[in-house]
Design a protein around this motif. Structure first.
Motif, PDB file in Angstrom:
ATOM      1  N   SER A 151      39.770  36.772  60.790  1.00 38.83           N
ATOM      2  CA  SER A 151      38.497  36.595  60.251  1.00 38.83           C
ATOM      3  C   SER A 151      38.224  37.391  58.706  1.00 38.83           C
ATOM      4  N   LEU A 152      38.750  38.355  58.607  1.00 38.22           N
ATOM      5  CA  LEU A 152      38.689  39.271  56.982  1.00 38.22           C
ATOM      6  C   LEU A 152      39.201  38.230  56.021  1.00 38.22           C
ATOM      7  N   LEU A 153      40.471  37.496  56.256  1.00 35.72           N
ATOM      8  CA  LEU A 153      40.987  36.668  55.468  1.00 35.72           C
ATOM      9  C   LEU A 153      39.907  35.231  55.126  1.00 35.72           C
ATOM     10  N   ASN A 154      39.285  34.948  56.217  1.00 42.84           N
ATOM     11  CA  ASN A 154      38.424  33.483  56.162  1.00 42.84           C
ATOM     12  C   ASN A 154      37.456  34.100  55.347  1.00 42.84           C
ATOM     13  N   ARG A 155      36.680  35.219  55.443  1.00 45.90           N
ATOM     14  CA  ARG A 155      35.363  35.760  54.971  1.00 45.90           C
ATOM     15  C   ARG A 155      35.787  36.051  53.390  1.00 45.90           C
ATOM     16  N   ALA A 156      36.968  36.650  53.090  1.00 48.05           N
ATOM     17  CA  ALA A 156      37.431  36.848  51.911  1.00 48.05           C
ATOM     18  C   ALA A 156      37.402  35.690  51.012  1.00 48.05           C
ATOM     19  N   TYR A 157      38.192  34.503  51.702  1.00 44.96           N
ATOM     20  CA  TYR A 157      38.319  33.413  50.751  1.00 44.96           C
ATOM     21  C   TYR A 157      36.850  32.575  50.482  1.00 44.96           C
ATOM     22  N   GLN A 158      35.890  32.969  51.349  1.00 46.37           N
ATOM     23  CA  GLN A 158      34.412  32.426  50.928  1.00 46.37           C
ATOM     24  C   GLN A 158      33.814  33.362  49.983  1.00 46.37           C
ATOM     25  N   ALA A 159      34.344  34.685  49.793  1.00 43.18           N
ATOM     26  CA  ALA A 159      33.523  35.577  49.096  1.00 43.18           C
ATOM     27  C   ALA A 159      34.067  35.234  47.478  1.00 43.18           C
ATOM     28  N   ILE A 160      35.400  34.835  47.637  1.00 47.08           N
ATOM     29  CA  ILE A 160      36.189  34.602  46.230  1.00 47.08           C
ATOM     30  C   ILE A 160      35.538  33.304  45.609  1.00 47.08           C
ATOM     31  N   GLN A 161      35.287  32.217  46.613  1.00 51.24           N
ATOM     32  CA  GLN A 161      34.600  30.970  46.129  1.00 51.24           C
ATOM     33  C   GLN A 161      33.216  31.313  45.573  1.00 51.24           C
ATOM     34  N   ASN A 162      32.561  32.109  46.216  1.00 52.48           N
ATOM     35  CA  ASN A 162      31.087  32.359  45.645  1.00 52.48           C
ATOM     36  C   ASN A 162      30.778  33.564  44.905  1.00 52.48           C
ATOM     37  N   SER A 163      31.848  34.318  44.428  1.00 50.52           N
ATOM     38  CA  SER A 163      31.647  35.391  43.696  1.00 50.52           C
ATOM     39  C   SER A 163      32.224  35.240  42.093  1.00 50.52           C
ATOM     40  N   ASN A 164      31.892  35.853  41.086  1.00 44.57           N
ATOM     41  CA  ASN A 164      32.378  35.828  39.920  1.00 44.57           C
ATOM     42  C   ASN A 164      33.788  36.618  39.885  1.00 44.57           C
ATOM     43  N   GLN A 165      34.544  36.589  38.535  1.00 46.20           N
ATOM     44  CA  GLN A 165      35.876  37.150  38.386  1.00 46.20           C
ATOM     45  C   GLN A 165      35.503  38.687  38.490  1.00 46.20           C
ATOM     46  N   ASP A 166      34.673  39.218  38.224  1.00 44.03           N
ATOM     47  CA  ASP A 166      34.356  40.744  37.981  1.00 44.03           C
ATOM     48  C   ASP A 166      34.758  41.274  39.526  1.00 44.03           C
ATOM     49  N   TYR A 167      34.632  40.565  40.554  1.00 41.94           N
ATOM     50  CA  TYR A 167      34.616  41.260  41.998  1.00 41.94           C
ATOM     51  C   TYR A 167      35.769  40.591  42.633  1.00 41.94           C
ATOM     52  N   ARG A 168      36.485  39.986  42.155  1.00 39.43           N
ATOM     53  CA  ARG A 168      37.643  39.294  42.772  1.00 39.43           C
ATOM     54  C   ARG A 168      38.875  40.683  43.267  1.00 39.43           C
TER      55      ARG A 168
END
Length: 542
Positions: free
Chosen positions: A54-71
């Motif tokens: 679940s964490l990995l799936n949510r992390a993947y979605q977050a990376i797709q929707n966030s800018n480079q600064d938060y990766r």
């Protein structure tokens, strides 16, 4: 971290809850010698796996929707999750071992329970460490590894002594259990490193963190108070990692310093090189803030210099690139005049190439041809051409030695257009040498760039030609009559040896052919022709 990505943090919390249940069941099983406790521990594994996914799936979605600064923050969560799932699997192994063998009865419960309790303490610190604005709790998690490891090493030493006296299956199984706990201590260390990395903005190991903490003290900055942000700036061919250090309140491009970590030998050479440049030509090299060493590793903190490297200028407009080259030529003239020594130093381009052929063939085995013959036409092997060129090189008159960079690639020279200023970086090979050493390396470093658009290749050709013409003009002014021949050998060396850094087969073959062409041309010339030798300008074309 949880304030930025609450959904990821929620998955991590569920993972932690079930992992602690798994661990506490193991602790109870050891304390009470109760096999049922180990069965309860094993029952938690599916819940932990689900929370991790679940964490990995949510992390993947977050990376797709966030800018480079938060990766880096998201990747910090992923690193912690992978470490926790590893802990769960290690606990699973321990539960199977203790449930199915006599190892439980041979364990030194006090020591084992002490180590497992430290592990539990570490898990309890994870949420507060993530939520804290400071790094102190994350460091505490890392430091628990030292205590756990010490207990395990002491216990393993006793088991080894007893096993040397008499083999005992239960003792052997107990050793495996303690060894697994020791592995869990190292995994807990990775958890702490993951949290620190998420807060700093780049993955960093605790040893690197401690070096960085020590070096930043020279700038009155405190990592533990989270006053700075670091981000990766790449890795050198020698394996050193480079990070930018910025104030947490500043933008990432407003850097305070550069943090470089790698082999002690390389970084000590660079420190000495920088200090030597400060003595010989002040202002060209960055200021060293601090140097730390530990074992065979070291870290260097030095001044961040403004400007662009020449591989970046190439992608800018042509005028800025030409201005940068003109500034570089003026700077090199000043350096060579300021550092010139009366005694020349012979070049050793061909012996250098001989040493690097093995590495070239490792990347491009098809280059290792032993000579060809079609009818009466013969093509000598590369080794034969080099041996012939060595005899020529030994007869050449060396130029007066000057202090050179030693690794004069396009990404080791900075041009600040606003200040009209040149700076050098990566100075671990600086020494007194023939100036054709630097010029030949620079020319080929332009050519080997992986930029294939016709416009950029045209700029590369013009830059190569400009560098050669600058060197030829300097040689003429200083009565350096063998310049063209030494440059030819230097270019042949660099064209061929640099193919080991180029995986594109077509590009690498073009470099090989240029190097071979020079060597074949020289091998067919007479002594009289050497006197009037001119490098064919077609070499700078694709």
């Amino acid at each position: 971290m949880n304030k930025l990505f609450p959904e990821i943090y929620e998955s991590l919390r569920f993972l932690l809850i079930d992992l602690q249940k798994q661990l506490l069941a193991v602790i109870e099983g050891v304390n009470e010698a109760d096999p049922e406790s180990f069965a309860r521990s094993l029952s938690r594994t599916a819940y932990i796996e689900n929370a991790h996914l679940s964490l990995l799936n949510r992390a993947y979605q977050a990376i797709q929707n966030s800018n480079q600064d938060y990766r880096a923050v998201i990747q910090g969560y992923e690193h912690v999750s992978y470490s926790l799932i590893s802990l769960s699997r290690q606990l699973e192994t321990i539960s199977y071992q203790l449930q199915r063998s006599d190892a439980l009865h041979s364990l030194q419960k006090k020591r084992v329970l002490s180590a497992l309790q430290d592990l539990n303490n570490g898990l309890e610190l994870i949420e507060p460490a993530i939520e804290s604005e400071e790094l102190a709790l994350s460091i505490d998690i890392c430091q628990l590894q030292v205590r756990m490891d010490k207990v395990c090493r002491q216990q393993l030493k006793r088991y080894q002594q007893k096993l040397q006296e008499r083999y005992d299956e239960a003792l052997m199984q107990s050793s495996f259990v303690v060894k697994d706990i020791q592995y869990m201590a190292r995994t807990l260390l990775k958890v702490g490193e993951g949290i620190i990395s998420g807060k700093l903005g780049q993955f960093i190991e605790i040893d690197s963190y401690q070096k960085l903490e020590a070096t930043l003290s020279a700038m009155d900055l405190d990592l533990a108070e989270h006053q700075i942000h670091i981000h990766s700036m790449g890795e050198t061919k020698s394996g050193c990692t480079i990070s930018g250090v910025a104030s947490a309140s500043e933008a990432q491009d407003e850097l305070l310093a550069i943090f470089k970590e790698g082999q002690k030998k390389k970084l000590l050479e660079e420190k000495i090189g920088i200090e030597s440049w400060h003595e010989k030509f002040p202002g060209i090299a960055p200021e060293v803030y601090s140097y730390q060493k530990q074992g065979d590793k070291a870290a260097l903190l030095f001044e961040y210099l403004t400007g662009k490297t020449f591989d970046k200028l190439l992608l800018d407009n042509r005028t800025v690139l030409q201005d940068g080259l003109n500034c570089l030529f003026a700077t090199l003239t000043e350096i060579w005049q300021a550092t010139e020594q009366a005694q020349g130093i012979n070049t050793s381009f061909m012996p250098q190439l001989q040493k690097r052929l093995k590495s070239v063939y490792a990347v491009h085995p098809e280059f290792n041809l032993k000579g060809l013959q079609i009818g009466d036409a013969k093509q000598p092997s590369l080794e034969t051409l080099i041996k012939h060129a060595i005899k020529l090189e030994q007869k050449l008159q060396p130029a007066k030695a000057v202090y050179i960079h030693g690794d004069f690639n396009v990404d080791n020279i900075l041009y600040d257009a606003d200040k009209c200023e040149i700076n050098f970086i990566d100075l671990h090979r600086s020494d007194y040498q023939d100036y054709t050493q630097d010029l030949s390396v620079l020319i080929v470093s332009f050519y080997r760039l992986k930029q294939y658009s016709p416009k950029i290749r045209q700029r590369i050709r013009l830059s190569m030609q400009a560098i050669y013409d600058f060197g030829a003009d300097y040689a003429e002014q200083h009565n350096d009559n063998d310049f063209a021949l030494r440059m030819a050998l230097g270019l042949a060396r660099s064209f061929i040896s640099s193919t080991r850094f180029v995986l594109d087969k077509e590009h690498a073959r073009a470099m090989l052919y240029k190097g071979r062409f020079i060597l074949e041309h020289l091998s067919q010339m007479s002594k009289q022709e050497y006197k009037n030798y001119q490098l064919p300008k077609e070499l700078f074309r694709d």
